[in-house]
Design an enzyme around this catalytic site. Structure first.
Site, short mmCIF file in Angstrom:
data_model
loop_
_atom_site.label_atom_id
_atom_site.label_comp_id
_atom_site.label_asym_id
_atom_site.label_seq_id
_atom_site.Cartn_x
_atom_site.Cartn_y
_atom_site.Cartn_z
N HIS A 1 6.10 3.34 -2.62
CA HIS A 1 7.50 3.16 -2.98
C HIS A 1 7.59 2.13 -4.11
CE1 HIS A 1 9.15 5.67 0.11
NE2 HIS A 1 8.57 4.98 1.09
N CYS B 1 8.53 5.73 -7.86
CA CYS B 1 9.85 5.95 -8.45
C CYS B 1 10.22 4.81 -9.38
CB CYS B 1 10.90 6.07 -7.34
SG CYS B 1 10.77 7.58 -6.38
#
Length: 807
Positions: free
Chosen positions: A398, A447
């Protein structure tokens, strides 16, 4: 209260309240070797008069295979039925020195009421470290310097009548009673030696005051020279330091010494050091650092320029580049505590490790790191960098991007997370630049959407203008990255295409351009994910560039040693049991912090008809579920990547999160066997100590990466107390390998080398001496066969994309 004991009469164990029995059983189930339920049963038979048969012990051990089963609960039930009382159980636990179990029974404990304090003193002064405790019945004290007992250090106060530099170090006090023990906190003693300028006692300073012994000195330097400023002070508690230039605090200026390897005119100004603790603060003398300039232009004639034609420049650009060395840190986070779990980083990190090793990279590959572990892993990675070294950092997990800064999210990040909970990539790049690396490559598979919960604007020092930085982002700014959603193993989108080109002998930016083109041809990711490349690379540098070292330097030896420490596997060993059964243990590294233990019986006498063996009693730090150990295939343990390389017909146990290991990895090998015509099941056990395998040797769980032997020996924080029987827990000091079955050796030490202390002043001679004892791999590393059983992209995951790294 459910856990309290009645004061009247002997009470059988099985009449204890059920919540207390469950708690006590859980503690015994989790106990390390020497304090587990089997040790309690053996002691009860030899000293307590409660003898249990081998069959009964076997029935207890089989409880681990039952949901909610507990071997210890079964043992306590049997002991209670045989008349064992709580008082007798207490004596047995005292003999085992099982403090945690005794606390369940409300045995009086020990409390340290006066903790020792860290301090810095002047050579020749009288120094006193104090530790006072309250407890019952009689207390005994023992001081330790690191792991060694201090001679005559058996009083609450450790006194140095005339302290000297040999006394400097890390100290701890152990307080014992008849039934338990506790440790004080770690404290640091620093000793400033002014080489006879004046005697320490003549200062006669109040204990709550700071005194600066060494002040910085003014300097006149030329551009490119090194600046070294020093400040040293004494006081209680130990002073901390912060350097200033022209009134502004300096980044990384929190040590006694402040150094700039190559100064330029922007570094000139007025410098001083602020020295402080929670009782006092002082400022050093302010000194002027003048930087003399060098010519900014070179005079030349038109004739001088005639030799710089386009043809020559083209030939020069085609010259082969060389790396002093090549190192890589690969981090993959999957098992998030408060966020969606991921799958792809497991395969991505594994396959990238194999590919980079084929390119002669020294690779450290780590899975599932907390924030402190990530920071300390980066610190250790920085120790491997030096002038001319190629550095590559890959992260899958993440992440997010705010105001141009990219943040990697640890597995323990809260929900929502902010910059303080994560690692900033640009800050790592700044630290890499200070090492004067030849090439800095960042591959970020995460991301890059904005984090709406984080409005932090980080003010970082400006990056140096260098022509050696390459960023490969798996997705564009403001977009998400994807992984393949399917039941088996699969890559993330970025790695699926990157691995096909990584071995190409091309400039790194050209290679990444090819990856971007390949990704652009995939209709499933169009409009969703596209590779973004940012680069300041002006030379034709490639990951395939050969390594060329003109000489063996101290820095090179230190780098090899530091890398080797993180990749040392235990040797295969043969265990000989009294019944003449032989068991072999082997070890393989899946990642730098994940190891496979495999076991098989290689010899047994013919009169033994049934013979089984398994491993158990692993340290609590590793949190290993016994139901997931000793499996017939590696896949059953969660190891899908090494199955084809491991020997067959073994029992396999996967040990992950080795970075959390605080002490040596110790476990028990249990052997159960039956003789022909005899109904009794016999058992033997051997305790095996394999030291600290792989990344555990670096102790990155302790947060001492910034204070490694190769940088500094200033411990800013003391670790908490530990619990060891004879020695205190030691603070930190400073292939994708495979160890198969080999010839049995009569003895196994576990560690090739365990440094006795902190080798802080690492001279070239000391490095050579240390290196001669350390069997680290050679520069070419060990190529490992890559595995790629993923089918074609279109047929495997058509229509089944899912977000891999949502914010």
């Amino acid at each position: 209260m459910a856990g309290s004991l009645p004061a009247d009469g002997p009470l059988p164990i099985n009449r204890l309240a059920e919540p207390l029995l469950r708690k006590l059983s859980d503690v015994l189930d989790r106990a390390a070797a020497g304090k587990g339920w089997r040790d309690l049963a053996q002691l009860a038979g030899s000293h307590g008069g409660v003898r249990l048969s081998s069959l009964e012990l076997e029935q207890c051990s089989l409880e681990v295979l039952v949901a909610e089963g507990s071997p210890s609960r079964s043992l306590l039930q049997l002991m209670g039925e045989r008349g064992c009382t709580v008082l007798e159980l207490t004596k047995l636990l005292q003999a085992l020195e099982h403090t945690e179990a005794l606390q369940c029974l409300n045995i009086p404990g020990i409390k340290v009421v006066v903790e020792p304090e860290s301090r810095a003193a002047l050579s020749g002064q009288t120094v006193k470290l104090s530790c006072w405790a309250a407890g019952y019945p009689h207390l005994h004290y023992q001081w330790f310097k690191q792991k060694k007992e201090v001679p005559h250090g058996n009083t609450p106060e450790l006194v140095f009548s005339q302290v000297n530099t040999d006394d400097a170090g890390i100290y701890i006090c152990r307080v014992n009673s008849e039934s338990s023990y506790v440790f004080s906190r770690w404290v640091q003693l620093d000793v400033c030696d002014l080489q006879g300028a004046y005697h320490g006692d003549s200062l006669d300073l109040p204990e709550n005051k700071i005194h600066i012994c060494i002040h910085p000195q003014p300097q006149n330097l030329m551009v490119g020279e090194m600046l070294v400023l020093q400040c040293e002070a004494i006081g209680i508690p130990i002073p901390q330091y912060q350097w200033f230039r022209n009134g502004s605090p300096l980044t990384n200026g929190d040590k006694k010494s402040y150094m700039i390897s190559s100064v330029n005119t922007e570094h000139q100004g007025i410098y001083w050091c602020h020295v402080y603790n929670d009782k006092d603060n002082q400022e050093s003398k302010k000194v002027d650092i003048a930087i003399g300039g060098k010519p900014v232009a070179v005079e030349c004639t038109e004739e001088d320029l005639s030799g710089l034609g386009g043809h020559d420049l083209q030939d020069q650009s085609a010259e082969r580049q060389f790396a002093v060395d090549k190192v890589a840190l690969l981090m993959g986070n999957m098992s998030y505590c408060n966020h969606p779990k991921l799958k792809a980083p497991l395969v991505d990190v594994y396959e990238l490790t194999n590919l980079l090793r084929q390119l002669d990279f020294k690779v450290v590959s780590l899975l599932d790191l907390t924030e402190p572990e990530m920071r300390n892993a980066v610190d250790e990675f920085l120790l491997l960098l030096d002038k001319g070294v190629y550095g590559l950092l890959y992260y899958a997990g993440h992440g997010y991007e705010n105001y141009g800064n990219s943040f990697m999210v640890p597995i323990d990040a809260p929900n929502p997370y902010r910059a303080a909970n994560c690692l900033c990539v640009q800050n790592i790049l700044k630290l890499m630049q200070e090492k004067e690396t030849g090439l800095n490559v960042f591959l970020l598979d995460m991301c890059r959407k904005r984090n709406e919960y984080d409005n932090t604007v980080l003010i970082l020092d400006a990056l140096k203008v260098t022509a050696n930085i390459v960023f490969g982002y798996a997705t564009c700014q403001g977009a998400e990255a994807f992984e393949i959603q399917q039941s088996g193993l699969a890559n993330g989108i970025f790695m699926k295409f990157l691995k096909e080109r990584l071995l190409e002998d091309k400039k790194i930016t050209v290679l990444l351009d090819g990856v971007a083109e390949d990704m652009g041809k995939c209709h499933l990711t169009k409009g969703k994910q596209a590779l973004e490349i940012r680069s300041s690379l002006s030379e034709k540098r490639a990951l395939t560039d050969p390594i060329q070292q003109t000489a063996t330097s101290a820095e090179s030896m230190a780098r090899n040693l530091q890398w080797a420490k993180a990749h040392e596997l235990p040797e295969s060993m043969c265990l000989q049991f009294k019944c003449a059964v032989q068991i072999q243990l082997g070890f393989a590294a899946e990642f730098s912090n994940v190891m496979i233990i495999y076991l098989r019986i290689v010899n047994k006498p013919p009169e033994i008809t049934v013979c089984k063996a398994y491993v158990m009693d692993f340290p609590l730090d590793l949190d290993i579920d016994p139901k997931e150990a000793n499996k017939g295939t590696p896949e059953e343990t969660g190891s899908y990547l090494l199955s084809k390389d491991l020997p067959k017909h073994c029992l396999y146990t996967r040990i992950s999160s080795l970075q959390k290991l605080k002490e040596d990895l110790t476990f028990t090998v249990c052997l159960h066997y039956e003789y022909a015509g005899v109904d009794d099941v016999l058992d033997e056990r051997k305790v095996v100590n394999i030291g600290k395998p792989l990344i555990a040797r670096l102790r990155i769980h302790q947060g001492f990466g910034k204070n490694s032997c190769f940088q500094s020996c200033c411990f800013a924080h003391s670790p908490g107390p530990g619990a060891a029987k004879f020695c205190p827990p030691l603070p930190n000091c400073p292939s994708h390998s495979y160890a198969g079955f080999c010839q049995p050796s009569p003895a196994h030490s576990g560690n090739a080398l365990q440094p006795a202390g902190c080798h802080c002043r690492m001279t070239p001679n000391r490095l050579l001496a240390w290196q001669s004892m350390w069997p680290y791999p050679n520069q070419s590393n060990i190529p490992v066969e890559t595995t790629d059983e993923t089918d074609e992209l279109e047929s495997n995951f058509s229509g089944s994309l899912r977000l891999s790294h949502p914010q």
